[in-house]
Enzyme design. Structure first.
Site, PDB file in Angstrom:
ATOM      1  CB  SER A 172      -0.316  -0.638  -3.013  1.00  8.32           C
ATOM      2  OG  SER A 172      -0.926  -1.679  -2.302  1.00  8.32           O
TER       3      SER A 172
ATOM      4  N   GLY B 286      -3.927  -2.807  -1.910  1.00  8.98           N
ATOM      5  CA  GLY B 286      -4.139  -2.721  -3.343  1.00  8.98           C
ATOM      6  C   GLY B 286      -4.263  -1.287  -3.806  1.00  8.98           C
TER       7      GLY B 286
ATOM      8  N   GLY C 275      -5.924   2.017  -6.181  1.00 12.25           N
ATOM      9  CA  GLY C 275      -7.196   2.539  -6.651  1.00 12.25           C
ATOM     10  C   GLY C 275      -8.023   3.221  -5.583  1.00 12.25           C
TER      11      GLY C 275
ATOM     12  CB  CYS D  46      -3.349  -1.145   2.979  1.00 16.37           C
ATOM     13  SG  CYS D  46      -2.806   0.354   2.126  1.00 16.37           S
TER      14      CYS D  46
ATOM     15  CD  GLN E 171      -7.957   2.965   1.451  1.00 14.97           C
ATOM     16  OE1 GLN E 171      -8.341   2.835   0.285  1.00 14.97           O
ATOM     17  NE2 GLN E 171      -6.706   3.292   1.754  1.00 14.97           N
TER      18      GLN E 171
ATOM     19  CG  ASN F 294       1.754   2.356  -0.992  1.00 10.57           C
ATOM     20  OD1 ASN F 294       1.427   3.474  -1.377  1.00 10.57           O
ATOM     21  ND2 ASN F 294       1.865   1.330  -1.805  1.00 10.57           N
TER      22      ASN F 294
ATOM     23  N   GLY G 241      -3.140   6.480  -0.342  1.00 10.41           N
ATOM     24  CA  GLY G 241      -3.533   7.824  -0.733  1.00 10.41           C
ATOM     25  C   GLY G 241      -4.965   8.145  -0.392  1.00 10.41           C
ATOM     26  CG  PHE G 242      -8.193   6.904  -1.727  1.00 10.62           C
ATOM     27  CD1 PHE G 242      -9.217   7.744  -2.116  1.00 10.62           C
ATOM     28  CD2 PHE G 242      -7.289   6.475  -2.687  1.00 10.62           C
ATOM     29  CE1 PHE G 242      -9.351   8.155  -3.435  1.00 10.62           C
ATOM     30  CE2 PHE G 242      -7.399   6.871  -4.009  1.00 10.62           C
ATOM     31  CZ  PHE G 242      -8.437   7.727  -4.389  1.00 10.62           C
TER      32      PHE G 242
ATOM     33  CG  HIS H  30       1.495  -2.028   4.290  1.00 12.04           C
ATOM     34  ND1 HIS H  30       0.953  -2.918   3.384  1.00 12.04           N
ATOM     35  CD2 HIS H  30       1.164  -0.797   3.844  1.00 12.04           C
ATOM     36  CE1 HIS H  30       0.333  -2.249   2.431  1.00 12.04           C
ATOM     37  NE2 HIS H  30       0.444  -0.953   2.698  1.00 12.04           N
TER      38      HIS H  30
ATOM     39  CD  GLU I 272       2.032  -6.248   4.662  1.00 11.05           C
ATOM     40  OE1 GLU I 272       2.091  -5.558   3.635  1.00 11.05           O
ATOM     41  OE2 GLU I 272       1.367  -5.903   5.650  1.00 11.05           O
TER      42      GLU I 272
END
Length: 398
Positions: free
Chosen positions: A49, A243, A245, A271, A275, A313, A315-316, A366, A368
């Protein structure tokens, strides 16, 4: 006069930080973000990510446990660059096989140390994440041997692509499918409790391991997998991983997920997967000012009212109504009712979605995460329960 620094960090807005070369020498550019975790730097480095991102560690002393072969989350280091304040002189863990500095250098990851990461983090909190570059060694001189100007370095930074609109899952996904067998399964004389198809958008190795511990067989497929590829494995459930992007750019993955929802196959996303569920249902996504990255983020599970300390983790985030039920905007209501199941207590960001008329849910954080808290392990149990209970034959209510 003091000698010029042998490494420089240049931000997109023109601010510079001088320091010492760390890891490989050279040039790297990417989106600069900060991680507030006091431990787990090896998991951070190997998390796909973080592809195309320069990571600033806010904890001042980094590298004291070195690098080992057990705490990796993938087959390589994915960060574009690494920024630390006070690197350890030598590792002190009995599991360490090499220093962090050597590990970064071996994989060509350009880093910088010795700068004021507290001032840098405050700057990013105020201005937001942005593009940046680390330049060290030969990257600081031009062809004539003269030291490059700050403007020269800034021009290189601003020519780098931005994260908004970036479709990156295809750059980090597995090349070939593979299968992770259950810990208790045919080898121990019992059948797998369920079969999952996991779409690798940047999956961490701990995810199929957490499923295997619960007796689940996981087939990991590339991000390019088709609906036919998924159905051929006759899954009891489908999983979308974390992931890198912009989720708005992941058109293929969103359409694949809609096919899964249309067939009422149980779905779980983490994550990036959260989205993409949001976008598949018709909600929007947006870029956070500086994101959530660390292992100390408080999140409330609205079903139980329990507060979990979680690893993040991202950013969107998903733009969905926080209060009450809403009807999924996409598909003329065919996906039924949706609720925000989890919410971040620091800033009210959506941290989870649950479909009330479909067997689908997701979380933004997360559960995990090996180096972080384990408060959210129950989510894997919830997924197994969703796959193994008798399916409803009732039509979705709208």
């Amino acid at each position: 006069m003091p000698a010029p620094a042998d490494a420089v960090l240049v931000l997109e807005d023109g601010r510079t930080f001088a320091g010492s070369a760390y890891g490989a020498h050279g040039t790297t550019v990417g989106e600069i973000v900060f991680n507030t975790g006091m431990t787990g730097y090896q998991e951070t480095l190997t998390d796909p990510s973080y592809h195309r991102q320069i990571v600033v560690m806010t904890a001042p002393h980094i590298g004291n446990t070195g690098i080992n072969e057990e705490d990796v989350e993938s087959t390589r280091i994915w960060v574009a660059g690494f920024v630390v304040r006070d690197p350890a002189i030598r590792p002190s863990s009995w599991r360490s096989t090499r220093t962090l500095d050597d590990g970064l250098a071996a994989e060509g990851v350009v880093g910088i140390s010795g700068l004021d990461t507290r001032a840098l983090t405050r700057h990013l909190r105020e201005r937001g994440v942005m593009r940046a570059g680390i330049f060290s060694g030969p990257a600081l001189v031009d062809a004539s041997g003269r030291r490059r100007t700050d403007q020269d370095l800034l021009d290189e930074v601003t020519s780098a692509p931005v994260m908004t609109g970036a479709d990156l899952a295809g750059e980090v996904t597995v090349a070939e499918p593979y299968t992770v067998e259950p810990v208790r399964g045919p080898a121990s004389g019992t059948e797998a409790v369920a079969t999952v198809v996991a779409i690798d958008l940047g999956i961490k190795s701990m995810t199929p391991q957490r499923l295997a511990e619960r007796g689940v067989r996981t087939h990991v497929l590339p991000a390019t997998a088709s609906t036919q590829d998924v159905l051929a494995l006759e899954p009891d459930g489908v999983f979308f991983s974390n992931g890198p992007g912009d989720p708005a750019a992941a058109r293929h993955e969103i359409e694949l997920l809609r096919d899964v929802l249309d067939r009422r196959i149980p779905f779980f996303g983490i994550c990036y997967g959260n989205q993409l569920l949001g976008r598949a249902l018709g909600f929007g996504t947006y870029k956070l000012t500086y994101g959530h990255r660390g292992v100390n983020q408080p999140v409330m599970d609205r079903r139980t009212r329990k507060v979990e300390i979680t690893a993040h983790n991202h950013g969107f985030a998903v733009d969905a109504p926080l209060d009450g039920e809403s009807v999924a905007p996409h598909g003329d209501g065919r996906y039924g009712r949706v609720v925000v199941s989890h919410v971040a207590l620091n800033d009210d960001v959506v941290e989870g979605l649950e479909c009330l008329d479909l067997p689908a849910f997701s979380v933004q954080y997360h559960p995990e995460a090996a180096a972080g808290p384990h408060d959210a392990d129950y989510l894997f149990d919830r997924f197994v329960e969703l796959m193994t209970k008798e399916p409803s034959t009732d039509a979705p209510s709208h």
